[in-house]
Structures are given as structure tokens and as C-alpha cells.
Design a protein around this motif. Structure first.
Motif, PDB file in Angstrom:
ATOM      1  N   MET A   1     -28.310  -5.393  16.691  1.00 26.16           N
ATOM      2  CA  MET A   1     -28.272  -4.582  17.917  1.00 26.16           C
ATOM      3  C   MET A   1     -28.638  -5.463  19.117  1.00 26.16           C
ATOM      4  O   MET A   1     -29.597  -6.231  19.068  1.00 26.16           O
ATOM      5  CB  MET A   1     -29.257  -3.415  17.814  1.00 26.16           C
ATOM      6  N   ALA A   2     -27.853  -5.399  20.172  1.00 26.30           N
ATOM      7  CA  ALA A   2     -28.078  -6.251  21.345  1.00 26.30           C
ATOM      8  C   ALA A   2     -29.361  -5.848  22.066  1.00 26.30           C
ATOM      9  O   ALA A   2     -29.702  -4.671  22.155  1.00 26.30           O
ATOM     10  CB  ALA A   2     -26.884  -6.135  22.300  1.00 26.30           C
ATOM     11  N   THR A   3     -30.078  -6.868  22.549  1.00 27.51           N
ATOM     12  CA  THR A   3     -31.289  -6.620  23.327  1.00 27.51           C
ATOM     13  C   THR A   3     -30.919  -5.926  24.629  1.00 27.51           C
ATOM     14  O   THR A   3     -29.942  -6.291  25.276  1.00 27.51           O
ATOM     15  CB  THR A   3     -32.007  -7.941  23.647  1.00 27.51           C
ATOM     16  N   SER A   4     -31.700  -4.930  25.022  1.00 23.28           N
ATOM     17  CA  SER A   4     -31.384  -4.218  26.253  1.00 23.28           C
ATOM     18  C   SER A   4     -31.555  -5.144  27.457  1.00 23.28           C
ATOM     19  O   SER A   4     -32.373  -6.078  27.435  1.00 23.28           O
ATOM     20  CB  SER A   4     -32.286  -2.988  26.405  1.00 23.28           C
ATOM     21  N   LEU A   5     -30.781  -4.902  28.494  1.00 25.15           N
ATOM     22  CA  LEU A   5     -30.861  -5.720  29.704  1.00 25.15           C
ATOM     23  C   LEU A   5     -32.226  -5.571  30.361  1.00 25.15           C
ATOM     24  O   LEU A   5     -32.795  -6.540  30.869  1.00 25.15           O
ATOM     25  CB  LEU A   5     -29.750  -5.327  30.670  1.00 25.15           C
ATOM     26  N   LEU A   6     -32.766  -4.348  30.376  1.00 25.21           N
ATOM     27  CA  LEU A   6     -34.069  -4.124  30.995  1.00 25.21           C
ATOM     28  C   LEU A   6     -35.158  -4.891  30.248  1.00 25.21           C
ATOM     29  O   LEU A   6     -36.040  -5.500  30.862  1.00 25.21           O
ATOM     30  CB  LEU A   6     -34.385  -2.625  31.023  1.00 25.21           C
ATOM     31  N   THR A   7     -35.080  -4.903  28.918  1.00 30.75           N
ATOM     32  CA  THR A   7     -36.037  -5.660  28.114  1.00 30.75           C
ATOM     33  C   THR A   7     -35.924  -7.148  28.413  1.00 30.75           C
ATOM     34  O   THR A   7     -36.933  -7.863  28.512  1.00 30.75           O
ATOM     35  CB  THR A   7     -35.797  -5.410  26.617  1.00 30.75           C
ATOM     36  N   ARG A   8     -34.695  -7.629  28.584  1.00 28.75           N
ATOM     37  CA  ARG A   8     -34.471  -9.042  28.890  1.00 28.75           C
ATOM     38  C   ARG A   8     -35.086  -9.405  30.245  1.00 28.75           C
ATOM     39  O   ARG A   8     -35.681 -10.467  30.416  1.00 28.75           O
ATOM     40  CB  ARG A   8     -32.968  -9.325  28.894  1.00 28.75           C
ATOM     41  N   VAL A   9     -34.935  -8.497  31.218  1.00 31.98           N
ATOM     42  CA  VAL A   9     -35.527  -8.743  32.539  1.00 31.98           C
ATOM     43  C   VAL A   9     -37.043  -8.785  32.435  1.00 31.98           C
ATOM     44  O   VAL A   9     -37.696  -9.690  32.967  1.00 31.98           O
ATOM     45  CB  VAL A   9     -35.093  -7.658  33.545  1.00 31.98           C
ATOM     46  N   LYS A  10     -37.621  -7.814  31.733  1.00 33.09           N
ATOM     47  CA  LYS A  10     -39.077  -7.754  31.596  1.00 33.09           C
ATOM     48  C   LYS A  10     -39.617  -8.997  30.893  1.00 33.09           C
ATOM     49  O   LYS A  10     -40.685  -9.508  31.227  1.00 33.09           O
ATOM     50  CB  LYS A  10     -39.486  -6.484  30.843  1.00 33.09           C
ATOM     51  N   ALA A  11     -38.867  -9.506  29.904  1.00 36.20           N
ATOM     52  CA  ALA A  11     -39.296 -10.703  29.197  1.00 36.20           C
ATOM     53  C   ALA A  11     -39.236 -11.922  30.105  1.00 36.20           C
ATOM     54  O   ALA A  11     -40.075 -12.827  30.013  1.00 36.20           O
ATOM     55  CB  ALA A  11     -38.425 -10.921  27.962  1.00 36.20           C
ATOM     56  N   ARG A  12     -38.245 -11.937  30.977  1.00 30.19           N
ATOM     57  CA  ARG A  12     -38.065 -13.070  31.882  1.00 30.19           C
ATOM     58  C   ARG A  12     -39.174 -13.124  32.945  1.00 30.19           C
ATOM     59  O   ARG A  12     -39.619 -14.185  33.356  1.00 30.19           O
ATOM     60  CB  ARG A  12     -36.690 -12.962  32.571  1.00 30.19           C
ATOM     61  N   VAL A  13     -39.605 -11.947  33.371  1.00 29.13           N
ATOM     62  CA  VAL A  13     -40.676 -11.883  34.363  1.00 29.13           C
ATOM     63  C   VAL A  13     -41.995 -12.021  33.597  1.00 29.13           C
ATOM     64  O   VAL A  13     -42.548 -11.046  33.118  1.00 29.13           O
ATOM     65  CB  VAL A  13     -40.627 -10.557  35.148  1.00 29.13           C
ATOM     66  N   ASP A  14     -42.472 -13.246  33.444  1.00 33.03           N
ATOM     67  CA  ASP A  14     -43.639 -13.496  32.605  1.00 33.03           C
ATOM     68  C   ASP A  14     -44.898 -12.881  33.210  1.00 33.03           C
ATOM     69  O   ASP A  14     -44.892 -12.359  34.330  1.00 33.03           O
ATOM     70  CB  ASP A  14     -43.833 -14.994  32.354  1.00 33.03           C
ATOM     71  N   LEU A  15     -45.991 -12.949  32.463  1.00 39.13           N
ATOM     72  CA  LEU A  15     -47.225 -12.285  32.872  1.00 39.13           C
ATOM     73  C   LEU A  15     -47.704 -12.768  34.231  1.00 39.13           C
ATOM     74  O   LEU A  15     -48.109 -11.976  35.087  1.00 39.13           O
ATOM     75  CB  LEU A  15     -48.310 -12.514  31.814  1.00 39.13           C
ATOM     76  N   HIS A  16     -47.634 -14.068  34.455  1.00 38.66           N
ATOM     77  CA  HIS A  16     -48.103 -14.618  35.729  1.00 38.66           C
ATOM     78  C   HIS A  16     -47.289 -14.065  36.891  1.00 38.66           C
ATOM     79  O   HIS A  16     -47.831 -13.586  37.886  1.00 38.66           O
ATOM     80  CB  HIS A  16     -48.013 -16.138  35.707  1.00 38.66           C
ATOM     81  N   THR A  17     -45.968 -14.112  36.733  1.00 41.85           N
ATOM     82  CA  THR A  17     -45.086 -13.644  37.798  1.00 41.85           C
ATOM     83  C   THR A  17     -45.248 -12.149  38.021  1.00 41.85           C
ATOM     84  O   THR A  17     -45.309 -11.682  39.151  1.00 41.85           O
ATOM     85  CB  THR A  17     -43.619 -13.965  37.466  1.00 41.85           C
ATOM     86  N   SER A  18     -45.328 -11.388  36.928  1.00 46.54           N
ATOM     87  CA  SER A  18     -45.420  -9.932  37.082  1.00 46.54           C
ATOM     88  C   SER A  18     -46.731  -9.544  37.747  1.00 46.54           C
ATOM     89  O   SER A  18     -46.775  -8.608  38.545  1.00 46.54           O
ATOM     90  CB  SER A  18     -45.274  -9.226  35.730  1.00 46.54           C
ATOM     91  N   ASN A  19     -47.805 -10.259  37.427  1.00 48.63           N
ATOM     92  CA  ASN A  19     -49.071  -9.959  38.086  1.00 48.63           C
ATOM     93  C   ASN A  19     -49.012 -10.279  39.566  1.00 48.63           C
ATOM     94  O   ASN A  19     -49.519  -9.539  40.407  1.00 48.63           O
ATOM     95  CB  ASN A  19     -50.212 -10.749  37.431  1.00 48.63           C
ATOM     96  N   ARG A  20     -48.359 -11.392  39.926  1.00 53.57           N
ATOM     97  CA  ARG A  20     -48.193 -11.737  41.340  1.00 53.57           C
ATOM     98  C   ARG A  20     -47.366 -10.664  42.033  1.00 53.57           C
ATOM     99  O   ARG A  20     -47.680 -10.217  43.128  1.00 53.57           O
ATOM    100  CB  ARG A  20     -47.507 -13.091  41.483  1.00 53.57           C
ATOM    101  N   ALA A  21     -46.289 -10.255  41.374  1.00 58.01           N
ATOM    102  CA  ALA A  21     -45.395  -9.265  41.976  1.00 58.01           C
ATOM    103  C   ALA A  21     -46.083  -7.921  42.090  1.00 58.01           C
ATOM    104  O   ALA A  21     -45.966  -7.234  43.103  1.00 58.01           O
ATOM    105  CB  ALA A  21     -44.131  -9.128  41.134  1.00 58.01           C
ATOM    106  N   ARG A  22     -46.854  -7.546  41.045  1.00 62.98           N
ATOM    107  CA  ARG A  22     -47.491  -6.244  41.067  1.00 62.98           C
ATOM    108  C   ARG A  22     -48.511  -6.160  42.188  1.00 62.98           C
ATOM    109  O   ARG A  22     -48.750  -5.105  42.753  1.00 62.98           O
ATOM    110  CB  ARG A  22     -48.151  -5.968  39.711  1.00 62.98           C
TER     111      ARG A  22
END
Length: 298
Positions: A1-22
Motif C-alpha cells: 500500500m502506498a504511503t499517504s502524501l500527508l504522511t510523507r510531508v509530515k515525515a519530511r518536516v523533521d522534529l527540529h523544523t516542525s518545532n520551529r514552524a509550530r
């Protein structure tokens, strides 16, 4: 089953980046995606970039200075993504990735940040003969459908870009005030779209994300064919190795980009030009930080 696009985006935005963005969307009832709420709060002096529709004309007449209505921000905001799904967006970006993949990453980043803040996201895309519109929602399933729909609509058979039609449709079908993110390539929106963008700006807060094209000549890779997707034909080796042609192409692209950036600055529209999928997340973070600085902290 193909990985969802949203999951792929979330995986790409690593913890450091997501914390900065949040960090950009946290604060006392404040959102990165600022927009007018429903409850009137106060009057303030008009500043460049404020929406003309918020001007209180009676108060302005009394004071002799342009005043705008300030509102308490809504708990839930509505965002719209306006996606160029033309054939040009299925071509190669400047970093060698697909512009379609960079577009999905940019749209996914908007979805990611919106969902973290409880905001709702809709989409306008497609062509005149096959328009696409999705309502504003926030569930994983809806955001995955949004990204998948944009991806599947963006093919080399999709037809030439028509940003005038796309912007006009976005204005007609998006009646609620939103933060509107327009995702397209480096050639758009054109300077001829000034009036349409100005009209959109009266109703919406706009962001423009432009994805840079690969070098159309690709002179260092003559063992590969180069085809123009907008008017499909191969670019010959003679043109690709000519210094004169390379100079003229570079000058044309530079002048076109400067014209577009000048137009967007004149309209006080936040914008960025990214090299492709490898740079789009960092470039979006930088642009959003700049927006936050200009808006000022609440």
C-alpha cells in the motif's frame, strides 16, 4: 500500500523544523494564518498591506485619516490553496526534482501547519474545462484527498497554465475571507494578473509560492533530450550550447522574475521563489517568519 502524501510531508518536516514552524503559530490566541474574525475589537490606522475592505469609511471621514476595523481573531480559520495543475508543473524544477513534488510538499506544509492550529483547508485548482474545488475541512482524510487530487491533476497532458482563469475562479468560488496560498511556477502569476491579484487582495490575505524551472538549455547534459512541455518540442543541441542563446535566456528569465517580484511587492503580497522539493520547506519557514515579523507579535 502506498504511503499517504500527508504522511510523507509530515515525515519530511523533521522534529527540529516542525518545532520551529509550530513556534510561528503559537501565542495568545494568535495564528500564523492571520485573518479577520467575526467580532469587532477596535479601530487602528491603515498600514500598507491591510485589506481595503476593512476600512471604516465613516470613522475615516470623521478623523481625516484612513482607519480600519480590527477584529478579534476567530478560533477556527479558513485557508485556501490555489494550485496551478498545468503541464508546466509536471516538468523539472531547478534542483532536479519534479515541480509537482515541490508543489505537493508546499501544499502539504500548509496543511500540516493548519491542522496543528485547528484551521480548515480548501482547494481551488484544475483547468477551465475541468475545474477542481474542495471545501474547507481539517481531517487527515480530507487533507490527503486534497494533496492526492492536486498530484493526479498535474500531468504533462494537463494543458498550458492559465493563471488568469485560476485567479478569477478562486475569487468567484472563495467567498469567505481566507489566507490564500497560490502555488505555481516561476513564470506566474504574470504582470498581466495585477488587477486580478489586487481584487483578490481586497478579500483575502495572499501568499504566493513560486517553484523555479530547471535550466531550459541543460547544456551540460546533451546526452539527454530536453522538451518544452508548454509547446512540446525538443530543444536542439545547437541552441543548448550557444553562449548567445544562454545569455538571452538568462536575461529574459531575470527580467521576468524581477517584474513578478516587483508586482507582488507593490501589492504587499508575501512571496517566495524556491528551487524545488529540496528547498521548499526551509524557504517556506523563512517566508513565514518574515510575515510574522511584519505583522508584529500580538
Amino acid at each position: 500500500m502506498a504511503t499517504s502524501l500527508l504522511t510523507r510531508v509530515k515525515a519530511r518536516v523533521d522534529l527540529h523544523t516542525s518545532n520551529r514552524a509550530r513556534g510561528l503559530i503559537q501565542g495568545r490566541g494568535r495564528s500564523l494564518f492571520k485573518g479577520s474574525g467575526e467580532d469587532f475589537d477596535d479601530l487602528k490606522y491603515y498600514q500598507p498591506g491591510d485589506k481595503i475592505s476593512d476600512i471604516d469609511w465613516k470613522a475615516t471621514a470623521r478623523s481625516g485619516e484612513p482607519l480600519i476595523r480590527q477584529f478579534n481573531e476567530e478560533r477556527v480559520r479558513h485557508l485556501s490553496i490555489v494550485v496551478d495543475t498545468s503541464a508546466a508543473m509536471a516538468a523539472t524544477a531547478a534542483d532536479g526534482s519534479s515541480k509537482r513534488d515541490a508543489m505537493i510538499m508546499a501544499a502539504g506544509m500548509v496543511c500540516f501547519l493548519a491542522q496543528k492550529n485547528g484551521d480548515l483547508v480548501g482547494m481551488v485548482a484544475g483547468q477551465e474545462n475541468r475545474p477542481i474545488q474542495l471545501p474547507s475541512r481539517s481531517s487527515d482524510g480530507h487533507l490527503e484527498l486534497l494533496l492526492r487530487t492536486a498530484q493526479q491533476a498535474t500531468t504533462t497532458a494537463a494543458g498550458a497554465a492559465n493563471t488568469s482563469w485560476l485567479l478569477e475562479r478562486a475569487f468567484r468560488v472563495t467567498t469567505r475571507s481566507t489566507l490564500m496560498t497560490i502555488i505555481t511556477d516561476e513564470a506566474h502569476p504574470t504582470v498581466e494578473d495585477f488587477t486580478l491579484l489586487r481584487r483578490l487582495k481586497t478579500r483575502h490575505d495572499l501568499i504566493v509560492i513560486r517553484i523555479a524551472d530547471a535550466d531550459p538549455l541543460q547544456s551540460a547534459a546533451l546526452d539527454h533530450e530536453v522538451v518544452d512541455v508548454d509547446s512540446p518540442r525538443e530543444i536542439g543541441a545547437m541552441a543548448r550550447t550557444s553562449k548567445r542563446v544562454a545569455h538571452d535566456v538568462a536575461a529574459y528569465r531575470r527580467a521576468r522574475s524581477e517584474g513578478i517580484e516587483e508586482m507582488l511587492d507593490r501589492l504587499h503580497i508575501s512571496h517566495m521563489l524556491t528551487q524545488g522539493e529540496s528547498t521548499v520547506v526551509d524557504d517556506m519557514i523563512a517566508m513565514l517568519r518574515s510575515r510574522e515579523y511584519r505583522h508584529g507579535r500580538s
